[in-house]
Structure formats: C-alpha cells, structure tokens
Design a protein around this motif. Structure first.
Motif, PDB file in Angstrom:
ATOM      1  N   ARG A  97       0.822  -1.203   0.000  1.00 36.15           N
ATOM      2  CA  ARG A  97       0.000   0.000   0.000  1.00 36.15           C
ATOM      3  C   ARG A  97       0.856   1.253   0.000  1.00 36.15           C
ATOM      4  N   ALA A  98       0.387   2.250  -0.738  1.00 28.81           N
ATOM      5  CA  ALA A  98       1.056   3.545  -0.715  1.00 28.81           C
ATOM      6  C   ALA A  98       0.545   4.395   0.450  1.00 28.81           C
ATOM      7  N   LYS A  99      -0.648   4.075   0.953  1.00 29.95           N
ATOM      8  CA  LYS A  99      -1.243   4.806   2.057  1.00 29.95           C
ATOM      9  C   LYS A  99      -1.619   3.841   3.168  1.00 29.95           C
ATOM     10  N   GLY A 100      -1.844   4.419   4.326  1.00 33.70           N
ATOM     11  CA  GLY A 100      -2.245   3.603   5.456  1.00 33.70           C
ATOM     12  C   GLY A 100      -3.752   3.488   5.550  1.00 33.70           C
ATOM     13  N   GLY A 116      -9.877   3.643   4.154  1.00 30.93           N
ATOM     14  CA  GLY A 116      -8.613   3.363   3.496  1.00 30.93           C
ATOM     15  C   GLY A 116      -8.467   1.873   3.275  1.00 30.93           C
ATOM     16  N   GLU A 117      -7.285   1.459   2.841  1.00 31.81           N
ATOM     17  CA  GLU A 117      -7.022   0.045   2.592  1.00 31.81           C
ATOM     18  C   GLU A 117      -6.332  -0.564   3.807  1.00 31.81           C
ATOM     19  N   THR A 118      -6.973  -1.566   4.342  1.00 33.19           N
ATOM     20  CA  THR A 118      -6.486  -2.198   5.562  1.00 33.19           C
ATOM     21  C   THR A 118      -5.582  -3.361   5.231  1.00 33.19           C
ATOM     22  N   PHE A 119      -4.433  -3.410   5.894  1.00 31.66           N
ATOM     23  CA  PHE A 119      -3.529  -4.546   5.799  1.00 31.66           C
ATOM     24  C   PHE A 119      -3.574  -5.249   7.142  1.00 31.66           C
ATOM     25  N   LEU A 188       4.914  -5.065 -12.103  1.00 34.46           N
ATOM     26  CA  LEU A 188       6.167  -5.400 -12.796  1.00 34.46           C
ATOM     27  C   LEU A 188       7.343  -4.625 -12.221  1.00 34.46           C
ATOM     28  N   GLY A 189       7.297  -4.378 -10.925  1.00 35.10           N
ATOM     29  CA  GLY A 189       8.395  -3.724 -10.244  1.00 35.10           C
ATOM     30  C   GLY A 189       8.412  -2.221 -10.345  1.00 35.10           C
ATOM     31  N   VAL A 190       7.389  -1.610 -10.985  1.00 32.48           N
ATOM     32  CA  VAL A 190       7.345  -0.150 -11.122  1.00 32.48           C
ATOM     33  C   VAL A 190       6.664   0.432  -9.884  1.00 32.48           C
ATOM     34  N   PRO A 191       7.347   1.261  -9.097  1.00 31.15           N
ATOM     35  CA  PRO A 191       6.740   1.812  -7.881  1.00 31.15           C
ATOM     36  C   PRO A 191       5.740   2.922  -8.199  1.00 31.15           C
ATOM     37  N   TYR A 192       4.866   3.175  -7.235  1.00 34.73           N
ATOM     38  CA  TYR A 192       3.873   4.248  -7.403  1.00 34.73           C
ATOM     39  C   TYR A 192       4.546   5.607  -7.339  1.00 34.73           C
ATOM     40  N   ASP A 193       4.241   6.450  -8.313  1.00 39.22           N
ATOM     41  CA  ASP A 193       4.790   7.802  -8.377  1.00 39.22           C
ATOM     42  C   ASP A 193       3.623   8.777  -8.524  1.00 39.22           C
ATOM     43  N   PRO A 194       3.331   9.567  -7.495  1.00 39.20           N
ATOM     44  CA  PRO A 194       2.187  10.487  -7.580  1.00 39.20           C
ATOM     45  C   PRO A 194       2.321  11.518  -8.683  1.00 39.20           C
ATOM     46  N   GLY A 245     -11.919  -6.365  -1.818  1.00 41.68           N
ATOM     47  CA  GLY A 245     -13.117  -5.580  -1.601  1.00 41.68           C
ATOM     48  C   GLY A 245     -13.197  -4.936  -0.238  1.00 41.68           C
ATOM     49  N   ALA A 246     -14.075  -3.919  -0.129  1.00 39.99           N
ATOM     50  CA  ALA A 246     -14.337  -3.222   1.144  1.00 39.99           C
ATOM     51  C   ALA A 246     -13.063  -2.667   1.774  1.00 39.99           C
ATOM     52  N   GLY A 247     -12.084  -2.315   0.947  1.00 40.38           N
ATOM     53  CA  GLY A 247     -10.852  -1.745   1.457  1.00 40.38           C
ATOM     54  C   GLY A 247      -9.902  -2.745   2.077  1.00 40.38           C
ATOM     55  N   ALA A 248     -10.163  -4.036   1.904  1.00 37.37           N
ATOM     56  CA  ALA A 248      -9.309  -5.070   2.500  1.00 37.37           C
ATOM     57  C   ALA A 248      -8.202  -5.456   1.528  1.00 37.37           C
ATOM     58  N   ARG A 249      -6.959  -5.264   1.936  1.00 35.14           N
ATOM     59  CA  ARG A 249      -5.806  -5.628   1.126  1.00 35.14           C
ATOM     60  C   ARG A 249      -5.157  -6.856   1.757  1.00 35.14           C
TER      61      ARG A 249
END
Length: 735
Positions: A97-100, A116-119, A188-194, A245-249
């Motif tokens: 995840r890029a965010k918490g 948000g996305e829960t880990f 494919l190994g490309v990181p998130y870039d805002p 789904g439902a923000g669950a990662r």
C-alpha cells in the motif's frame, strides 16, 4: 612367337579369352568377368525439382526460426536476468500500500468501521488455512505447482475463449497464472509515483491493464519470480497483496473484515467465499450482497471437490452452512458517523495517512442499530411505499458525545451525502426554545403572559409583515409555557422583539448554531438554516444546565501499535450560555410540549421527556428534537430537492420516529427525572376584573410546587395599558 631348343618346350602366347567350352566345363584358366549391373532409370525430373524446392524452403524457415528463437531466447534470458536482479526479498513485497488505513473503534473498543485500505498483517502460505490455500489454487491456477510461471495451455485456452466471445485474443480472459497475477500486483516492479499517476487507483488500473505489450513484459517478470522465489513464497505474496473488496488488502484483512477471524482459521465455506472475491472484489463482496457472495462460494466449493481438495462430506457441509458475515460487518453500523469522524481529524492522519491509524470514538453500536431500526420501521409502516423523502437522526449525550447518527435512508456507502451534518435546512419552530431561553435568562418566568392576537410589523425596506399561527386562530392572553407548548407564532415574535433579536441570536450562537441567522423578526420563527447535528447539540446545552456543547465523535487517535495519543477528544461542554435556573425552567416548558402540546406523539410511557416540534414554511422541513435525562435526539424529515412534504409536520412523523428511537434507546435504562423547575403560578393581569380568564395550565398539574420566584422585569406581568403601549411603540418604531 615360339622359341625352339633342345629338350625345351615351345613358347606359346597367353590366351586372352576363354572359350565358351572352357567356361562351361570349369576348365582351368582366368575366371570369367562379372556382368555389369544394369543401370537404374532416373526419376522424372519434375518431382525431383518440387521436393528439392520444399526442402530448400523448409531449411530456410527452420534456419531462420532457430536463429530467431536463439536470439529471442537470449533476449528473454537477459530480460529475465534483469528482473531477477531487481526483485527484492519476499518480506519487502507483502504490504504494497502507498497509504495507510484507519480503524474505527466504538465506545467499547470494538471495531465498527474501516477507512482506506487495511492490511491485516503478514501471513504466509505455510500458516494460512489449508482450505484457503486450496481454494485459491483450485480457482485461479490448478496447474500452479507444475508450470514455470507461464502456462501456454492456459493462454491458448484463454485466447480461444476470447475469440469465441467475439473479443480480441487478449481481451477479457487472460489465462494468467497466479505468478502472473502476482507480477501484476507488483506492477512489474514499477513503484507508485504520484507525479505520474493522479491517484493510487489510477496506478493500479494501469498495472492491471492488458494488451500485447503488457504480456511481453509480464511473462519474463513471472519467469524471473519463479527463478527467484519458491512456489510458497509466491503464494505468500499473493495472499498478502490481493485486493478483496471493502478496502481489504490481503486475505488476513479480508478475513478480519468479513468474518472477524484470522485467515489462518478459515473454514471451507469462508475460504471459498474469499477465493471467490478474486474474480471481482467489489461485485462479490459479501457486504454488498451476501447472497451473491454465497452463490459464488458454492462454485468454488464444487471446484475444490472436483480437484480433490474437499471430500464429498466436506463439500456438502460447506454448501449446507454458507459463510456468514460477522456482526460488525453485517450491521454496516456507523457509516455516516465514520465519515463524519474522519472529517473532524486532519487529513494527514486520516484520508492521506501513510501510517495505520486507530481512532477511538463515542459511537454506541447498540444505539446506532436502534436508530436505524426505528427509522426503517416508521417508513415501512407509516409512509407510503416508494416515498423519496429523506430523514436523518442524531443521538448524543448531554456533553455532546454523539452515540448514533443516521445520515439518510438507503444510502450506506462511504462518502454518501450526510443529511445529519451537511444539510443546511430551515429550522422552523424548533428554533423557538432559544427565544424563550433569552427571556428566561433575563428573568422572565414560564408563568408570565403574552398576548396571542393578530400582529402586523412594518419592516423597513420590506413593508408590512403579518405573521400567523399554524391553526389561524388566536388565544388572547396566554402564558409563555402555553405559547411554546402549542407552538404559537405570534407570542414567539412578540417575546423575541421584547427581549431583542440580538439577545436571541446570541443565545442561539452560544448554543452552537453556526450558520447566519435571519436579521428580521422572522428570526423567532426559525427562518434561519442549521444542520441537525448543530440543533441537537444546542438542545444538549439545555439538558446539561445551560452550557454550550461541541458535538464530537473522536475520543482518541493513535498510530496502530503505539500507546501515545496523537489527538484527544475534539469537543465537549464549553462556556455557560444561560443560567442553570433558566435552563431548568425551559426544560419544564419543553416537557409540556411533549406531555400535552404539539409533541404528544413523542411521549414515552413512564419516562419524562422534553422537546420541540418544527415545521418550516410550505412544510419543506419537519423536525422534532428532544431529550430524556439520559440522551438528546434530533430527527429531520424532508426532500433533498426541497419539495414540500404532504401532510407532515414536526409533531407527526418526526415525533413518531423520535418516539421509536428513544423507546429502543431507553429500553432497560432506569427512569431518571428531568432536571427541571416548576415555576410559581402567576395570575393573569387584571384577573379580578376580567370577564373570561385564560385556563390556568398548572391548576390540574399534580407536580406543581411553590417555587421561589425571581423578581420579574416590568414586561413580564404587564397590565393591559402596558401591553397596548408596548405594541404602539413596536409599530411606531417599525421594529
């Protein structure tokens, strides 16, 4: 040529040929020569040319192919080696995840919502429930343990399916292995870039896109993963990163979100339901449609049985006992409340947080369900089917702690318009308690009198303004209590003009009404706008003895796993607005509204309650706000487009909803008396000479007690001459 000599033999030349006779008789001499083999007739020239041509073409094709294959193989090997070198350790790939996330706890520290996305925490293929592991393999890649990252058979089958469906060969079904799906999850190994993507959602959509170019990159990356990691490690990445789904990662977050258990302890039915989400997480999320999720799970159970992962008995049991949502997930409680609480904290700790955050709140899930059930019951039983009318409810404690919030009907999704906190609506007569609060704080008594007679005020710049009562009748000289009890408009205007609009506005703002208030005499009749949560908070100030409150839902905010609080409660009791005596006298007046006035439909059996109805012009809004000794609750009904309500007033449906809410909320709670003061009875002016006197509203009241009276200001118990003089002054001044 012959040579002669004595006793010698003559010289004879060697024979060159053998006679036929000698040859046939086997005589001595040189053996006959062998006959030469007959010469073969050559094949026709035309067939020979065609064969040689075909062979030549084949040699060219084969030579080209193996050279291209060799070059392609070397290129592929180079790309695979490049990706191999770039791949990090497995542990670095589990939380992508890029965010918490934000986990919200109720007043009892029980989880009721996530944002948000829960880990859920790292799990491994070795420790996860074997049912889950088998369900995923049976569903997504039954040859997972037998391929090298790419399945040519699977790709060929997918192309066939796509073409048969009229799609492009790589559109739709992609025939991806689990390893290829993990490659997509890793982008494919490309990181998130805002700077490159507008949002994380756009980034992930790009990562999941298909096409030939994407496949050409995906294949060597998948092969590199197979070379770098074991099969179990690849599954571990998949189990932790898949969106469900439902923000669950990840499957741990999903298991906690939907079932309130760990992914290590899932049953076959639960495992099948989670594995079924991989195809379309939003569509099959059990929080969206439990029946659809269960139907999908049945398909997975059959696949597991066909591939030998479940015995017939286990499959039958899983079909007979489908997975059910946990209580928190099933009720969907507090969606509007969660959105509101999220807005009260800074974005960097909520919406854009890069950390996992835990928020403790004031929500009471029992009260939340009570409010939801009450609203649903009234609309099911009291409102015409198909009605588009909306409603909102807020329940809070006297200190402003919000216990329940319903922001609308049939709108449960996160981010929906919250009518409890976002809708600015005219308050109508629910504003009148602030008028009487201003008078009581100046020393007036609920037993003081005011005339309910026709009134016309001349408004500078607007001309004559003639307010009217709801029933178009006039009661003459009545007490302030009766005026509020029956929600008479003209007495409210007169009291407001007498004490001063500025004083009324100051009281309303002191109690928390933040919006701009009307400048003219219509202020007393609720011409101003406010939100339900502001109005409910203002009434909480009356209940708590006259001090302002700031409604709040956040109690404490921490980083997950940390003990130190980053934020505390953002509201509570503030400064005093009116005296405690004034608040208790006003409570007495509002108790009469419920007991025998416009709010009788809100009356609670065996439990004292106070409140006020409100209906705006053209009946576009209907309110009821009231309180017991334990809780304050506000109810609003109206249309989002301001369509007038038909046959609805504040004393109707809103009061009935309030009654249903509070009946459920107070169930089992000991009865507590309201904090009120019964005022001293005062005779009407010139009572001895009056031909007819107003009915004494307290004469038959068994709770009436003599109370010490504060000195009354001159206008509180005026003579007829004083009333007439006051009205002349008002008309003359244009106020």
């Amino acid at each position: 040529m012959a040579t002669s000599g004595k006793g010698g033999k003559s010289l004879v030349a060697d024979r060159r040929y053998i006679t036929q006779k000698a040859a046939t008789t086997g005589g001595r001499g040189t053996p006959p020569p062998k006959k030469p083999a007959p010469r073969k007739t050559p094949a026709p020239r035309s067939g020979n040319i065609l064969t040689r041509f075909v062979r030549a073409i084949w040699r060219i094709i084969w030579g080209t192919f193996w050279r291209i294959a060799a070059v392609g193989g070397m290129v592929l090997a180079g790309i695979v080696f490049y990706f191999y070198q770039q791949l990090p350790p497995v542990e670095a790939l589990l939380d992508g995840r890029a965010k918490g996330s934000v986990t919200l706890l109720d007043r009892n520290d029980t989880v009721f919502a996530w944002r948000g996305e829960t880990f859920g925490g790292q799990i491994t293929a070795d420790t996860v429930s074997p049912y889950l592991k088998n369900a995923v393999i049976a569903t997504e890649d039954k040859r997972f343990y037998h391929h090298f990252g790419v399945s040519p058979r699977g790709i060929a089958s997918a192309i066939s399916i796509n073409l048969a469906a009229g799609r492009g060969p790589l559109e739709g079904n992609g025939g991806s292995t689990i390893t290829q799906q993990v490659a997509k999850l890793l982008c494919l190994g490309v990181p998130y870039d805002p700077k490159q993507w507008k949002s994380e959602a756009d980034y992930e959509a790009d990562c999941r896109s298909g096409g030939v170019k994407r496949k050409l990159k995906e294949i060597p990356y998948a092969i590199a993963m197979e070379a770098k990691y074991t099969k179990e490690e690849i599954l571990t990445i998949y189990f932790n990163r898949a969106y469900l789904g439902a923000g669950a990662r990840g499957f741990e977050a999903a298991a906690q979100r939907y079932f309130g258990t760990s992914a290590n302890d899932l049953t076959p039915a639960q495992a099948a339901m989670l594995a079924g989400l991989l195809k379309a997480p939003s569509k099959y999320a059990p929080t969206n449609s439990l029946k659809r999720a269960q139907d999908r799970a049945d398909v997975i159970i059959d696949l597991m049985a066909e591939q030998g992962y479940l015995t017939p008995e286990e499959a039958a049991d899983a079909h007979a006992h489908p997975a059910q949502l946990s209580e928190a997930a099933q009720t969907k409680s507090g969606g509007f409340f969660a959105d509101w609480v999220m807005e009260t904290a800074p974005d960097f700790l909520t919406k854009t947080t890069t950390e996992d955050v835990v928020m403790r709140t004031t929500l009471d899930q029992k009260l939340q369900k009570d409010a939801e059930d009450a609203l649903a019951w009234v609309f099911d039983n009291k409102v015409a089917k198909g009605s588009k009318a909306q409603a909102a409810i807020v329940v809070m404690s006297a200190d402003g702690a919000v216990r329940a919030m319903v922001g609308g009907r049939k709108t449960e999704s996160a981010g929906a318009f919250n009518r409890a906190t976002q809708a600015l609506r005219q308050t109508g007569s629910s504003f009148k308690p602030f008028v009487y609060a201003a008078a009581l704080d100046l020393g007036w008594s609920p037993s003081d009198y005011v005339e309910d007679v026709p009134l016309t005020l001349h408004i500078p710049g607007s001309g004559a303004w003639t307010p009217d009562n709801y029933d178009h009748k006039f009661k003459g000289l009545i007490t302030l209590t009766q005026a509020l009890e029956e929600s008479r408009n003209i007495p409210a205007v007169k009291v407001s003009e007498a004490v001063g609009r500025d004083a009324v506005a100051a009281i309303a703002k002191g109690f928390g009404i933040q919006s701009d208030l009307a400048a003219g005499p219509a202020l007393a009749l609720g011409a101003s706008e406010s939100t339900l949560i502001e109005m409910t908070g203002a009434y909480a100030g009356i209940l708590n003895g006259g001090s302002s409150v700031t409604p709040y839902g956040l109690v404490e905010l921490k980083l997950k796993g940390e003990d130190e609080s980053l934020m505390g409660a953002g509201g509570g009791i503030g400064e005093r607005v009116i005296s405690e005596k004034a608040a208790k006298l006003l409570t007495f007046m509002m108790e009469k509204v419920v007991d025998s006035g416009t709010g009788t439909r809100a009356r609670l059996d065996g439990r004292p309650a106070a409140g006020k109805t409100g209906t705006t012009s053209a009946a576009r809004d209907a309110w009821f706000i009231g309180f017991t000794a334990d809780y304050v609750a506000g109810v609003w009904i109206g249309y989002d487009d301001n369509t007038p309500l038909k046959g609805v007033t504040g004393g109707g449906l809103p009061a009935e909803i309030w009654h249903e809410v509070m009946t459920r909320v107070e169930d089992g709670v000991p009865v507590t008396e309201l904090p009120l003061i019964v005022p001293e009875y005062r005779a009407p002016p010139n009572a001895a000479n009056a031909s007819s006197q107003p009915v004494d509203p307290y004469a038959e009241d068994p709770s009436y007690q003599q109370q010490p009276s504060e000195p009354s200001v001159p206008l509180m118990n005026p003579s007829d001459d004083q009333v007439e003089a006051l009205l002349k002054d008002i008309l003359k001044s244009g106020n």
